[in-house]
Design a protein around this motif. Structure first.
Motif, PDB file in Angstrom:
ATOM      1  N   PRO A 181     -22.014 -43.335  37.167  1.00 15.66           N
ATOM      2  CA  PRO A 181     -21.080 -43.624  36.281  1.00 15.66           C
ATOM      3  C   PRO A 181     -20.808 -42.619  34.861  1.00 15.66           C
ATOM      4  CG  PRO A 181     -21.811 -45.619  36.730  1.00 15.66           C
ATOM      5  CD  PRO A 181     -23.040 -44.564  37.339  1.00 15.66           C
ATOM      6  N   ALA A 182     -22.111 -42.435  34.255  1.00 11.90           N
ATOM      7  CA  ALA A 182     -22.188 -41.646  33.151  1.00 11.90           C
ATOM      8  C   ALA A 182     -21.841 -40.120  33.552  1.00 11.90           C
ATOM      9  CB  ALA A 182     -23.415 -41.744  32.347  1.00 11.90           C
ATOM     10  N   LEU A 183     -22.572 -39.808  34.526  1.00 13.55           N
ATOM     11  CA  LEU A 183     -22.206 -38.414  35.245  1.00 13.55           C
ATOM     12  C   LEU A 183     -20.937 -38.099  35.750  1.00 13.55           C
ATOM     13  CD1 LEU A 183     -24.396 -35.925  37.248  1.00 13.55           C
ATOM     14  CD2 LEU A 183     -22.316 -36.326  38.102  1.00 13.55           C
ATOM     15  N   SER A 184     -19.991 -38.960  36.357  1.00 14.75           N
ATOM     16  CA  SER A 184     -18.678 -38.838  36.482  1.00 14.75           C
ATOM     17  C   SER A 184     -17.884 -39.022  35.282  1.00 14.75           C
ATOM     18  CB  SER A 184     -18.405 -40.033  37.440  1.00 14.75           C
ATOM     19  OG  SER A 184     -19.109 -39.975  38.647  1.00 14.75           O
ATOM     20  N   GLN A 185     -18.336 -39.586  34.411  1.00 17.27           N
ATOM     21  CA  GLN A 185     -17.299 -39.588  32.964  1.00 17.27           C
ATOM     22  C   GLN A 185     -17.469 -38.125  32.582  1.00 17.27           C
ATOM     23  OE1 GLN A 185     -15.272 -42.304  32.262  1.00 17.27           O
ATOM     24  NE2 GLN A 185     -14.548 -40.732  30.737  1.00 17.27           N
ATOM     25  N   ILE A 186     -18.691 -37.565  32.382  1.00 20.16           N
ATOM     26  CA  ILE A 186     -19.021 -36.405  31.899  1.00 20.16           C
ATOM     27  C   ILE A 186     -18.019 -35.242  32.783  1.00 20.16           C
ATOM     28  CG2 ILE A 186     -20.474 -34.465  31.201  1.00 20.16           C
ATOM     29  CD1 ILE A 186     -22.469 -36.654  30.996  1.00 20.16           C
ATOM     30  N   LEU A 187     -17.974 -35.361  34.125  1.00 18.22           N
ATOM     31  CA  LEU A 187     -17.409 -34.442  34.936  1.00 18.22           C
ATOM     32  C   LEU A 187     -15.887 -34.682  34.526  1.00 18.22           C
ATOM     33  CD1 LEU A 187     -17.008 -32.600  37.159  1.00 18.22           C
ATOM     34  CD2 LEU A 187     -17.263 -34.333  38.696  1.00 18.22           C
ATOM     35  N   LEU A 188     -15.282 -35.818  34.675  1.00 17.61           N
ATOM     36  CA  LEU A 188     -13.693 -36.074  34.284  1.00 17.61           C
ATOM     37  C   LEU A 188     -13.401 -35.395  33.185  1.00 17.61           C
ATOM     38  CD1 LEU A 188     -13.434 -39.712  35.705  1.00 17.61           C
ATOM     39  CD2 LEU A 188     -12.589 -37.670  36.888  1.00 17.61           C
ATOM     40  N   HIS A 189     -14.186 -35.728  32.141  1.00 15.92           N
ATOM     41  CA  HIS A 189     -14.008 -35.271  30.647  1.00 15.92           C
ATOM     42  C   HIS A 189     -13.732 -33.754  30.691  1.00 15.92           C
ATOM     43  CE1 HIS A 189     -13.642 -35.315  26.437  1.00 15.92           C
ATOM     44  NE2 HIS A 189     -14.586 -34.802  26.441  1.00 15.92           N
ATOM     45  N   THR A 190     -14.768 -33.228  31.343  1.00 15.62           N
ATOM     46  CA  THR A 190     -14.970 -31.477  31.501  1.00 15.62           C
ATOM     47  C   THR A 190     -13.804 -31.048  32.261  1.00 15.62           C
ATOM     48  OG1 THR A 190     -17.160 -31.680  31.532  1.00 15.62           O
ATOM     49  CG2 THR A 190     -16.190 -29.454  32.241  1.00 15.62           C
ATOM     50  N   GLU A 191     -13.278 -31.739  33.489  1.00 19.89           N
ATOM     51  CA  GLU A 191     -11.942 -31.214  33.932  1.00 19.89           C
ATOM     52  C   GLU A 191     -10.852 -31.633  33.280  1.00 19.89           C
ATOM     53  OE1 GLU A 191     -13.113 -31.861  38.737  1.00 19.89           O
ATOM     54  OE2 GLU A 191     -12.471 -33.594  37.520  1.00 19.89           O
TER      55      GLU A 191
END
Length: 301
Positions: A30-40
């Motif tokens: 979940p933490a990785l997915s959150q970083i990816l979404l924030h980056t996009e």
């Protein structure tokens, strides 16, 4: 992208899955997915599409990846440098060598270097020619030693010696009784040697053509050390560089190859990164080791 976002992006590109990337980074999915979404969100476009449980890079991600990987490599090198400085290893020498010089030239150089500078830490790596060039450009290492003196952009190449090619064969082989071995001697044997697109491969091809023969190894290699188990198991004879201490391997002998073919021993450094004093001292030791090996090689042959 921030440094953490860059790290996540590069790791996702390598692994192709959130699960794999999270494990590599030691963070939760979940933490990785959150970083990816924030980056996009920050970039204003998607980096990955989800297809059957896998992440498929978008065209934008593919275009960004090469530069992102380069920047991430430099950040990683900087991170390692700060760790070394924190532990008082400011005199650290970072050296990368291809396998043959790492087993012959580097030990000679290290012996002299350690006698003169026993308090300086030496980090010695074994890598391919292409990897050494990449590490010099990224700053991961400051010195490289290879068996190729062809020019590369942004790289200073200094030839410090040469090594003869030799024929490596089982000690009990009938050809072991010869003082020198040539193409005519091995034309009925299974040949183990370099790919034709390598520097020693091209040199061998020219020499064979001069004798009216074809250079066509049945087993192609990139590094001479990889020929050892093939020769030892009786798969054929190898024509490889004489940098390795072949006679130290049980059941194996090396004979000079005819015609004499030399491959270069070269020190490579970055044009854009001045050497520290400790690296200059190591370079001097490598130069001396390369010269000493070249002088000793004909006598040993």
């Amino acid at each position: 992208m921030r440094a953490r976002q860059l790290e996540v992006f590069c790791t996702l590109m390598r692994s192709g899955t959130v699960t794999g990337a999270a494990a590599m980074l030691n963070i939760s999915q979940p933490a990785l997915s959150q970083i990816l979404l924030h980056t996009e969100d920050q970039l204003g476009f998607k980096l990955f599409d989800r297809v059957r449980g896998r992440l498929v890079p978008t065209q934008e991600a593919e275009e960004l990846y090469a530069q992102a990987e380069h920047i991430f490599g430099e950040l990683d090198a900087l991170r390692r440098r700060t760790v070394d400085m924190r532990h008082g290893r400011t005199g650290l020498v970072r050296l990368a060598a291809s396998a043959p010089p790492s087993m012959s030239i580097v030990p000679r150089a290290l012996l002299a270097f350690r006698e003169a500078h026993p308090d300086i830490v030496v980090r010695s790596l074994i890598a391919s020619q292409a990897s050494i060039i990449d590490m010099l450009r990224s700053g991961e290492v400051s010195l490289g030693i290879t068996m190729n003196n062809l020019p590369h952009q942004g790289i200073v190449t200094e030839t410090v010696g040469h090594a003869d090619l030799v024929c490596v064969l089982p000690a009990q082989h009938r050809l072991a009784a010869l003082d020198r071995i040539g193409f005519a001697d091995i034309k009925a044997e299974t040949l183990i040697s370099y790919r034709a697109d390598t520097l020693p491969g091209r040199l061998l091809a020219v020499a064979a053509e001069t004798e009216g023969l074809a250079y066509a190894p049945a087993i192609e290699i990139d590094l001479s050390i990889t020929a050892l188990p093939f020769v030892r198991d009786g798969l054929g004879l190898a024509v490889v560089d004489g940098l390795l201490p072949w006679e130290q391997f049980n059941g194996i002998v090396a004979r000079p190859f005819s015609p004499r073919i030399e491959v270069p021993i070269a020190i490579v450094t970055s044009k854009d990164r001045p050497l520290s004093a400790s690296h200059e001292w190591m370079r001097d030791c490598l130069r001396a080791a390369g010269r000493d090996f070249s002088r000793a090689a004909p006598a040993s042959g």
